[in-house]
Scaffold this active site. Structure first.
Site: not given
Ligand code: DX5
Ligand code: ZN
Length: 217
Positions: A8, A37, A68
């Site tokens: 990510s 987001m 999101m």
């Molecule tokens: C959170 C995101 C994830 C995030 C994961 O809202 O959807 O994709 O980037 O990050 P880690 O692996 O650090 O939890």
């Molecule tokens: Zn994500």
């Protein structure tokens, strides 16, 4: 099939994003996970079309865009045009789920629906046959670097049963708090795709961290 890894870029260094994408291009990463987001559906704001288009121009792996955002149906075609090959949106953010699924597929992307930690996998009973993948949130969406919620393992197992019965080709993706310590349990519960933000980008050697996640059994 070995597990797919989707780093990510929410945890990437935005001042050197090109270098981080090149690292992913040369790594064993399978997809590039892109978190969008809107500050409404989740408390945080990340990035939008110009950044995704810039990433798509140099990425050699498919972009896995995780929306999101509230009312994702407003922007499906634009995200596909910007470069999303896998496009997922939240069950909790889309009232007419079936319509939005068809919209994603007609726009030409693989379609996934995302479930928040509190949403039971049973809500997908009547959508499973239409989906290319389901993304289970194993943290509350909005931020990288959070702790994996242990109940997610039970949800992955329940989703695997539903998937095996209704649509064996549908992939199960898990997002949030995935690391080298818990990946084996997540994979044996039934995950096909692991998203990893901090576990990759905060590692001393990100390409090696991707390889380690990929070879966990
Ligand atoms: C959170 C995101 C994830 C995030 C994961 O809202 O959807 O994709 O980037 O990050 P880690 O692996 O650090 O939890
Ligand atoms: Zn994500």
């Amino acid at each position: 099939m070995s597990v797919l890894i989707a780093p990510s870029i929410l945890s990437a260094d935005f001042l050197r994003l090109e270098k981080d994408i090149e690292m992913l291009n040369n790594s064993e990463a399978d997809w590039i996970h892109v978190d969008v987001m809107d500050g409404v559906f989740v408390p945080n704001i990340s990035f939008g079309f110009p950044v995704i288009e810039a990433v798509a121009a140099i990425a050699k792996k498919p972009l896995d865009v995780h929306l999101m955002i509230s009312q994702p149906e407003r922007y499906i075609e634009r995200f596909v045009k910007a470069g999303a090959q896998y496009l997922s949106f939240h069950y909790e953010g889309s009232i007419h789920l079936n319509r939005t699924i068809q919209q994603v597929k007609e726009a030409g992307a693989k379609c996934g629906v995302v479930l928040n930690p509190h949403t039971s996998v049973g809500v997908l009973l009547d959508s499973m046959a239409d989906l290319d993948f389901v993304l289970l949130m194993s943290v509350n969406p909005g931020y990288g670097g959070q702790k994996f919620i242990p109940n997610s393992l039970r949800k992955i197992e329940a989703l695997r049963k539903l998937r095996d019965a209704l649509n064996p080709d549908c992939l199960i993706e898990v997002d949030g708090g995935v690391n080298e310590e818990n990946a084996a349990d997540i994979i044996s519960a039934g995950a096909d795709v692991l998203v990893a933000g901090n576990a990759v980008f905060k590692a001393a050697n990100p390409a090696q961290a991707i390889k380690n996640l990929k070879t966990i059994v």
